[in-house]
Each structure stands twice: as C-alpha cells, then as structure tokens.
Design an enzyme around this catalytic site. Structure first.
Site, PDB file in Angstrom:
ATOM      1  N   ARG A  49       0.898  -1.283   0.088  1.00 32.96           N
ATOM      2  CA  ARG A  49      -0.021   0.025   0.079  1.00 32.96           C
ATOM      3  C   ARG A  49       0.731   1.033  -0.007  1.00 32.96           C
ATOM      4  NH1 ARG A  49      -2.414  -3.572   3.698  1.00 32.96           N
ATOM      5  NH2 ARG A  49      -1.304  -2.469   5.656  1.00 32.96           N
ATOM      6  N   ARG A 102       8.384 -14.668  20.713  1.00 37.00           N
ATOM      7  CA  ARG A 102       8.819 -14.292  21.949  1.00 37.00           C
ATOM      8  C   ARG A 102       8.871 -15.686  22.629  1.00 37.00           C
ATOM      9  NH1 ARG A 102       4.736  -9.389  22.494  1.00 37.00           N
ATOM     10  NH2 ARG A 102       5.851  -7.948  21.359  1.00 37.00           N
ATOM     11  N   CYS A 160       5.317  -3.861  24.834  1.00 32.43           N
ATOM     12  CA  CYS A 160       5.852  -2.525  25.402  1.00 32.43           C
ATOM     13  C   CYS A 160       5.354  -2.482  26.801  1.00 32.43           C
ATOM     14  CB  CYS A 160       5.232  -1.352  24.925  1.00 32.43           C
ATOM     15  SG  CYS A 160       3.197  -1.858  24.386  1.00 32.43           S
ATOM     16  N   GLN A 213      -2.974   2.219  29.289  1.00 35.30           N
ATOM     17  CA  GLN A 213      -1.972   2.064  28.180  1.00 35.30           C
ATOM     18  C   GLN A 213      -2.528   3.176  27.020  1.00 35.30           C
ATOM     19  OE1 GLN A 213      -1.489  -2.582  28.682  1.00 35.30           O
ATOM     20  NE2 GLN A 213      -1.027  -1.972  26.566  1.00 35.30           N
ATOM     21  N   GLY A 260      -0.038   2.358  21.330  1.00 35.49           N
ATOM     22  CA  GLY A 260       0.205   1.102  21.762  1.00 35.49           C
ATOM     23  C   GLY A 260      -0.648   0.265  20.775  1.00 35.49           C
ATOM     24  N   LYS A 298       0.401 -12.129  28.132  1.00 37.98           N
ATOM     25  CA  LYS A 298       1.958 -11.691  27.628  1.00 37.98           C
ATOM     26  C   LYS A 298       2.804 -11.170  28.886  1.00 37.98           C
ATOM     27  CE  LYS A 298       0.861 -10.336  22.967  1.00 37.98           C
ATOM     28  NZ  LYS A 298       0.604  -9.306  22.090  1.00 37.98           N
ATOM     29  N   HIS A 326       2.711   4.524  28.354  1.00 36.52           N
ATOM     30  CA  HIS A 326       1.928   3.516  29.190  1.00 36.52           C
ATOM     31  C   HIS A 326       2.184   3.895  30.666  1.00 36.52           C
ATOM     32  CE1 HIS A 326       1.032   1.770  25.555  1.00 36.52           C
ATOM     33  NE2 HIS A 326       1.539   0.703  25.654  1.00 36.52           N
ATOM     34  N   ASN A 386       5.924   4.000  25.494  1.00 31.92           N
ATOM     35  CA  ASN A 386       5.617   2.795  24.769  1.00 31.92           C
ATOM     36  C   ASN A 386       6.494   2.630  23.474  1.00 31.92           C
ATOM     37  OD1 ASN A 386       3.381   4.449  24.654  1.00 31.92           O
ATOM     38  ND2 ASN A 386       2.901   3.109  22.774  1.00 31.92           N
TER      39      ASN A 386
HETATM   40  N1  LIG Z   1       3.080   0.331  19.265  1.00 29.39           N
HETATM   41  C1  LIG Z   1       3.718  -0.063  20.206  1.00 29.39           C
HETATM   42  O1  LIG Z   1       3.840   0.724  21.576  1.00 29.39           O
HETATM   43  C2  LIG Z   1       4.165  -1.495  20.218  1.00 29.39           C
HETATM   44  C3  LIG Z   1       5.419  -1.702  21.074  1.00 29.39           C
HETATM   45  C4  LIG Z   1       5.740  -2.860  21.226  1.00 29.39           C
HETATM   46  C5  LIG Z   1       5.564  -3.481  19.953  1.00 29.39           C
HETATM   47  N2  LIG Z   1       4.819  -3.291  19.068  1.00 29.39           N
HETATM   48  C6  LIG Z   1       4.536  -4.129  18.017  1.00 29.39           C
HETATM   49  O2  LIG Z   1       5.272  -3.630  16.808  1.00 29.39           O
HETATM   50  C7  LIG Z   1       4.542  -3.941  15.783  1.00 29.39           C
HETATM   51  C8  LIG Z   1       4.136  -2.699  15.035  1.00 29.39           C
HETATM   52  O3  LIG Z   1       3.297  -2.018  15.598  1.00 29.39           O
HETATM   53  P1  LIG Z   1       2.920  -0.271  15.378  1.00 29.39           P
HETATM   54  O4  LIG Z   1       2.217  -0.105  16.474  1.00 29.39           O
HETATM   55  O5  LIG Z   1       3.945   0.237  14.626  1.00 29.39           O
HETATM   56  O6  LIG Z   1       1.890  -0.887  14.090  1.00 29.39           O
HETATM   57  P2  LIG Z   1       1.270   0.197  12.886  1.00 29.39           P
HETATM   58  O7  LIG Z   1       1.649   1.594  13.330  1.00 29.39           O
HETATM   59  O8  LIG Z   1      -0.248  -0.337  12.687  1.00 29.39           O
HETATM   60  O9  LIG Z   1       2.270  -0.230  11.806  1.00 29.39           O
HETATM   61  C9  LIG Z   1       2.389  -1.378  11.104  1.00 29.39           C
HETATM   62  C10 LIG Z   1       3.392  -1.508  10.075  1.00 29.39           C
HETATM   63  O10 LIG Z   1       3.422  -2.589   9.590  1.00 29.39           O
HETATM   64  C11 LIG Z   1       3.469  -2.489   8.347  1.00 29.39           C
HETATM   65  N3  LIG Z   1       2.749  -3.531   7.469  1.00 29.39           N
HETATM   66  C12 LIG Z   1       1.297  -4.117   7.525  1.00 29.39           C
HETATM   67  N4  LIG Z   1       1.164  -5.009   6.775  1.00 29.39           N
HETATM   68  C13 LIG Z   1       2.476  -5.583   6.067  1.00 29.39           C
HETATM   69  C14 LIG Z   1       2.916  -6.509   5.245  1.00 29.39           C
HETATM   70  N5  LIG Z   1       2.053  -7.327   4.689  1.00 29.39           N
HETATM   71  N6  LIG Z   1       4.067  -6.576   4.716  1.00 29.39           N
HETATM   72  C15 LIG Z   1       5.085  -5.719   5.149  1.00 29.39           C
HETATM   73  N7  LIG Z   1       4.545  -4.360   6.050  1.00 29.39           N
HETATM   74  C16 LIG Z   1       3.440  -4.395   6.500  1.00 29.39           C
HETATM   75  C17 LIG Z   1       2.508  -1.275   7.826  1.00 29.39           C
HETATM   76  O11 LIG Z   1       2.822  -0.880   6.644  1.00 29.39           O
HETATM   77  P3  LIG Z   1       1.680   0.089   5.781  1.00 29.39           P
HETATM   78  O12 LIG Z   1       2.011   1.486   6.246  1.00 29.39           O
HETATM   79  O13 LIG Z   1       2.152  -0.145   4.306  1.00 29.39           O
HETATM   80  O14 LIG Z   1       0.360  -0.452   6.219  1.00 29.39           O
HETATM   81  C18 LIG Z   1       3.411  -0.406   9.019  1.00 29.39           C
HETATM   82  O15 LIG Z   1       4.448  -0.002   8.592  1.00 29.39           O
HETATM   83  C19 LIG Z   1       3.577  -4.874  16.304  1.00 29.39           C
HETATM   84  O16 LIG Z   1       3.892  -6.146  16.057  1.00 29.39           O
HETATM   85  C20 LIG Z   1       3.215  -4.416  17.407  1.00 29.39           C
HETATM   86  O17 LIG Z   1       2.437  -5.326  18.128  1.00 29.39           O
HETATM   87  C21 LIG Z   1       4.133  -1.870  19.103  1.00 29.39           C
END
Ligand SMILES: NC(=O)c1ccc[n+]([C@@H]2O[C@H](COP(=O)([O-])OP(=O)(O)OC[C@H]3O[C@@H](n4cnc5c(N)ncnc54)[C@H](OP(=O)(O)O)[C@@H]3O)[C@@H](O)[C@H]2O)c1
Length: 332
Positions: A40, A100, A129, A156, A160, A214, A243, A316
């Site tokens: 996308r 994990r 996080c 949170q 997150g 988790k 958080h 976070n």
């Molecule tokens: N947010 C937090 O505080 C946090 C903390 C610890 C861990 N995490 C983990 O980190 C990961 C990312 O979280 P986020 O919060 O950054 O989510 P997010 O803002 O929704 O971002 C998701 C990312 O993944 C990409 N993506 C989606 N489908 C894909 C595909 N098929 N192939 C390649 N890239 C793809 C998206 O790209 P597009 O822009 O092209 O859709 C975007 O860059 C998750 O596993 C989450 O559980 C998050």
C-alpha cells in the site's frame, strides 16, 4: 560493523517511524538503509539523515545483502519474513509477538538480562511494551530481594495499538466536540473520553486478555523467574503516548519502600521521581519522547508485611519498542 545494511520492516508504522528517529539520535552506524512496508505504501519516500529513501513492499526476497533487520510489521508478517531474512544471512530484531515464546529465541531487555542476546540463532525477540517498562523496574529489585508475586494494572496509550489507533483518538475527540457520533474502527469501543478494559483479545479459557497473558509469561522468561506469580489487568486510556502501570510486588520476607526506592535510584534505565511532599511523581506526559522508565509513588503495601507498591511510566514507542530494539542491536 560500519557500512552494514539495515532493513526496517514496517517503516511507515508507529514503531517503525520511532525506530528511524532512535537510530538517528543514537548515531547508529548504517551503510545502506532499506525501508519496507506493505504494498500500500509503494511510491512513498521517507527522509533519513538528509536522504529521501523509497519505501518498498516487503517480500521474502527483500533481504539479500542485508545484515540487520528491525521487524515491526506485526506477527504474521514476521512469521513469514523473519526466517527468510535469517536464511539470507541477516540478524532479525523482532518487535512482534511471533517469536517471543519459542524456547530457542532470546527475549531481551538489555538492562535485565542483556547477556541473553549471545544465545541467538538469528532472531532476537523484543517484549511487549507494557512488559518492558515493568521488568526494567522489577529486575534490579528482584536481584536484591527475590519477588514472589506481582499484581499490575496498566493504563496504556493508544499508540500501543499502532498509528491507526492514534488517528482514531483524534477523530473521535473532534467528532464528539463537534456534536457528531464518533466512528469506532481500530479499538473495540469508543476511546475518546473513555477507558477500555480490553487490550488485545480475550482468552475464553481464563478470562484474561492476550496482553495480560503476555505480561505474565514474558516477565517470567525475561527475568529467568519461572515461578514468579503474576496477574495483570490491562486497560486502554485516551492518552497518545506513554503507558502507566500501578505495580504491587510481594516478597517472601519484609522489604520496605525505602529499600526499593534506594535500589531503583541506582538502577540502569530508571528515573525515580518520588517526592509527594512537593507533588512530584511521573505522568505519561513526562515520559513521552524520552527513554527512561520513570518510577514514583513508592510506598509500603498496607495490606501485607511483605509488599511494596509503586507507579511506573514509560514511552511505549521509545523504551517500550524502538529504543529497546536499538539497544539490542548495540549489544550485538
Ligand atoms: N505500538 C507500540 O507501542 C508497540 C510496542 C511494542 C511492540 N509493538 C509491535 O510492533 C509491531 C508494529 O506495531 P505498530 O504499532 O508500529 O503498528 P502500525 O502503526 O499499525 O504499523 C504497522 C506497520 O506494518 C506494516 N505492514 C502491515 N502489513 C504489512 C505487510 N503485509 N508487509 C509488510 N509490512 C506490513 C505497515 O505498513 P503500511 O503503512 O504499508 O500499512 C506499517 O508500517 C506490532 O507487532 C506491535 O505489536 C508495538
């Protein structure tokens, strides 16, 4: 390894964007940078250190010549792509929950058991996080006084749940203030002017959510404390970043709040702000944008002789995600 090729999968997401700023701020040495996301985002560029870098669609073939991958695109993407990156010769630091709980994959918070990184076979997992900030505080206490039991309630932020949830909080707030009905899409209920006791999905077998599960299981693995008893209640609040957690710890013998305060005051990655006579305690806004785990409201648990209660706050997206991943890369 100067001149290393680094790939960020999920570079357009909330964690991916923060990873790029942490890599830059910590002057992480990068020869070539590849930015990957879903198809996308084809055609978009992101500026890093003065250069516009195209965002490419992540595929199993994306990792040829890549030395280090930060994977921040969710569990199913990581399940598919991380093994391909390892086959291509890269080390993967993964932010998702995909790896994990595999015994052979280290789950690392550098301040707690950083040496675990050395046991990796290609993939190193980063905890959730809400777990990271809690174990940064629990780790140094547990080293001095083994902890038997932890009861934690979280508050949170919407970041997150990713970039989409941040937009949703803004859009719902605007709608409500403007007299319109809020649209609910990313989070399970209206988050503007509300709190939601549902972070991730419910587990029918015990009524906890997967986020709560988790926090318990990751904490035991990271701290090498398989017998620690932990119960979590995870709650989403209408805060953009940071958080907060109310944590009660119980020991097998009396330990005072003063002892815990002293241990935490000298602990790596922890900033104690705890002076109620002057109204000093940390909030999510204090923690937003920096790497510390802030602790305050440290007090004896009046309901038991062996307990201490405290308040833990951290960003976070920084220590809870990007900073922890970059610290792991620095250890490598
Ligand atoms: N947010 C937090 O505080 C946090 C903390 C610890 C861990 N995490 C983990 O980190 C990961 C990312 O979280 P986020 O919060 O950054 O989510 P997010 O803002 O929704 O971002 C998701 C990312 O993944 C990409 N993506 C989606 N489908 C894909 C595909 N098929 N192939 C390649 N890239 C793809 C998206 O790209 P597009 O822009 O092209 O859709 C975007 O860059 C998750 O596993 C989450 O559980 C998050």
């Amino acid at each position: 390894m100067a001149g290393r090729t680094v790939a960020v999968v999920g570079a357009t997401g909330a964690v991916g964007q923060e990873l790029l700023s942490v890599l830059d701020q910590r002057e992480f040495s990068i020869g070539q940078l590849r930015l990957l996301a879903s198809s996308r985002k084809n055609g978009r560029t992101i500026n890093f250190r003065g250069k516009d870098i195209p965002v490419e669609a992540a595929t199993p073939e994306s990792f040829e010549g890549v030395d280090l991958v930060f994977s921040a695109a969710g569990g199913s993407v990581s399940k598919e792509l991380a093994p391909k990156a390892v086959e291509a010769g890269a080390v993967v630091i993964d932010k998702s929950s995909a790896w994990r709980y595999e015994d052979h994959i280290p789950l690392v918070v550098p301040e707690v058991k950083g040496d675990d990184v050395a046991s990796h076979q290609g993939i190193i997992a980063c905890p959730n996080c809400s777990t990271i900030q809690m174990v940064v505080a629990l780790g140094p206490i547990h080293r001095e006084h083994p902890i038997d039991r932890v009861v934690v309630s979280t508050y949170q932020s919407v970041s997150g749940a990713g970039a989409g949830a941040m937009l949703e909080l803004g859009a719902q707030s605007e709608a409500i203030v403007g007299g319109d009905d809020p649209e609910i899409d990313v989070l399970p209920r209206q988050i503007a002017f509300n709190v939601i006791p549902e972070v991730e999905t419910f587990r029918p077998e015990d009524g906890y959510t997967s986020e709560e599960w988790k926090m318990a299981n990751e904490t035991r693995k990271i701290m090498h404390a398989p017998d620690m008893r932990i119960s979590a209640t995870c709650v989403r609040v209408p805060v953009y970043r940071g958080h907060s957690e109310a944590v009660s710890v119980e020991f097998s013998e009396p330990v005072s709040a003063a002892e815990v305060r002293e241990i935490l005051s000298g602990a790596s990655g922890v900033k104690v702000v705890d002076d109620i006579s002057n109204g000093a305690y940390p909030t999510a806004l204090d923690a937003a944008g920096n790497d510390d785990v802030w602790v305050g409201r440290i007090r004896d648990d009046v309901s038991t002789d062996n307990g201490v209660v405290f308040w833990v706050v951290s960003d976070n997206l920084r220590k809870g995600a990007a900073t922890n991943a970059v610290q792991i890369a620095e250890l490598l």
